[in-house]
Write an enzyme that holds these catalytic residues in place. Structure first.
Site, short mmCIF file in Angstrom:
data_model
loop_
_atom_site.label_atom_id
_atom_site.label_comp_id
_atom_site.label_asym_id
_atom_site.label_seq_id
_atom_site.Cartn_x
_atom_site.Cartn_y
_atom_site.Cartn_z
N HIS A 67 17.38 143.61 136.80
CA HIS A 67 16.39 142.54 136.58
C HIS A 67 16.87 141.29 137.32
O HIS A 67 16.94 140.21 136.72
CB HIS A 67 16.26 142.25 135.08
N TYR A 100 12.44 139.74 159.24
CA TYR A 100 12.60 141.10 159.78
C TYR A 100 13.36 142.03 158.84
O TYR A 100 13.21 143.26 158.88
CB TYR A 100 13.26 141.06 161.17
N GLU A 139 15.45 154.32 130.88
CA GLU A 139 14.70 154.55 132.13
C GLU A 139 15.08 155.87 132.80
O GLU A 139 14.89 156.04 134.00
CB GLU A 139 14.95 153.39 133.10
N TYR A 149 21.54 150.15 160.79
CA TYR A 149 21.73 148.72 160.56
C TYR A 149 22.01 148.39 159.10
O TYR A 149 21.23 148.73 158.22
CB TYR A 149 20.47 147.98 161.02
N HIS A 159 18.77 150.17 139.13
CA HIS A 159 17.70 149.31 138.61
C HIS A 159 18.33 148.06 138.02
O HIS A 159 19.35 148.15 137.32
CB HIS A 159 16.91 150.06 137.53
N HIS A 215 8.89 143.10 135.59
CA HIS A 215 10.03 143.86 135.08
C HIS A 215 11.30 143.65 135.92
O HIS A 215 12.26 143.08 135.41
CB HIS A 215 9.64 145.35 135.02
P1 13P Z 1 18.77 150.60 129.16
O1 13P Z 1 19.88 149.80 128.50
O2 13P Z 1 18.12 151.57 128.20
O3 13P Z 1 19.22 151.23 130.44
O4 13P Z 1 17.58 149.60 129.51
C1 13P Z 1 17.78 148.47 130.32
C2 13P Z 1 16.59 148.21 131.17
O5 13P Z 1 16.73 147.49 132.15
C3 13P Z 1 15.27 148.80 130.88
O6 13P Z 1 14.40 148.62 131.95
#
Ligand code: 13P
Length: 229
Positions: free
Chosen positions: A95, A114, A74, A211, A93, A156
C-alpha cells in the site's frame, strides 16, 4: 525442510523487511509470494514483518490448501497470478503511499515519463475496486496486469511482479517513484504523454538492454559493455 526452502523463506523475509526500509509498506499491510515446489510460499496474514520469522511463511498448493499459519488474505491473487503468468516467480503487494494515492482516484498512469515502459506497456493500469481477499479482486488484478509487470488496485494499493524477489522489489519501488512524480507533475496541469511510437522504441530498447532489471548479455547489439584486459 530443505536448504533451498530455508534459503527462500529467509530471502522472502529480507525482501519484506526491505519493503519497510524502502518506505513502501507499513504495519501489517502488504504481502509477498514466491513460486516453490508444487505451489508457492506466501507471507502469513496480519503479522508485521519485524515480528515475522522464516518459519511463519506459509506453504500453499494451487488448490488453496496450506500448511502452517493462516496465509495472506490476498492468497487468491497471488495464486492466480503465479498460475497465469509463467514469466514471473514472485508477486509483491503493498500500500505504498503515492501509488495508492493515484489508485484512490482510479487513475491509470499514462506514458508521462519513459519509465512507464519498464512495466511493459504504454500505461500503468489501475484495476477497479473490489473487496480485499476476494476472487473479484483477483480477477480485476489479473486483467490489469495483462502484458504488464505491475498495476495499481483502485482504492487499495499496487502489485509488482518479478522473476526474482529483487526484481519485484525493484519494480514496486519504480511504481511508487513514478506515482510520486505523476502526482507532482499534475500539480501544474496534466503533463504531456509520449507517443505510442516513441514508447514502442523505449520498450524495445529496454528489452534489448534488460533495462533496470539486470546486466545486459555481453556482446549483444551496440550496447556498452565493460572493456576487457
Ligand atoms: P494480509 O495481512 O492478510 O496479507 O493483508 C494485508 C493486505 O495488504 C490486504 O490487502
Amino acid at each position: 525442510m530443505t536448504d533451498d526452502e530455508r534459503d527462500l523463506r529467509t530471502a522472502m523475509l529480507a525482501t519484506c523487511r526491505a519493503m519497510d526500509a524502502r518506505g513502501i509498506n507499513q504495519g501489517t499491510a502488504g504481502n509477498l509470494s514466491a513460486r516453490f515446489g508444487t505451489g508457492f510460499l506466501i507471507t502469513p496474514s496480519s503479522l508485521a514483518y519485524d515480528r515475522m520469522r522464516p518459519e511463519d511463511i506459509v506453504e500453499m498448493g494451487w488448490d488453496g490448501s496450506y500448511v502452517g499459519r493462516r496465509p495472506s488474505s490476498e492468497w487468491r491473487f497471488h495464486r492466480d497470478i503465479l498460475q497465469a503468468r509463467g514469466d514471473v516467480d514472485v508477486v509483491l503487494h503493498c500500500h505504498s503511499a503515492f501509488a495508492t494515492s493515484v489508485a484512490c482516484h482510479h487513475r491509470t498512469i499514462p506514458a508521462f515519463h519513459y519509465m512507464v515502459g519498464v512495466m511493459g506497456g504504454t500505461t500503468l493500469r489501475c484495476a477497479p475496486y473490489a473487496t480485499f481477499g476476494t476472487q473479484e479482486l483477483s480477477d480485476a488484478a489479473l486483467a490489469a496486469l495483462e502484458g504488464r509487470m505491475a498495476c495499481l488496485l483502485g482504492q487499495h494499493g499496487q502489485i509488482a511482479l518479478g522473476k526474482t524477489l529483487e526484481a519485484a522489489l525493484w519494480m514496486a519501488v519504480e511504481v511508487e517513484t513514478l506515482a510520486r512524480m505523476y502526482l507532482q507533475a499534475l500539480a501544474i496541469g496534466e503533463p504531456p504523454v509520449l507517443s505510442d511510437a516513441e514508447m514502442a522504441r523505449v520498450i524495445a530498447q529496454m528489452q534489448r538492454m534488460s533495462y533496470g532489471l539486470g546486466p545486459e548479455e555481453e556482446g549483444v547489439g551496440d550496447i556498452a559493455r565493460p572493456r576487457k584486459g
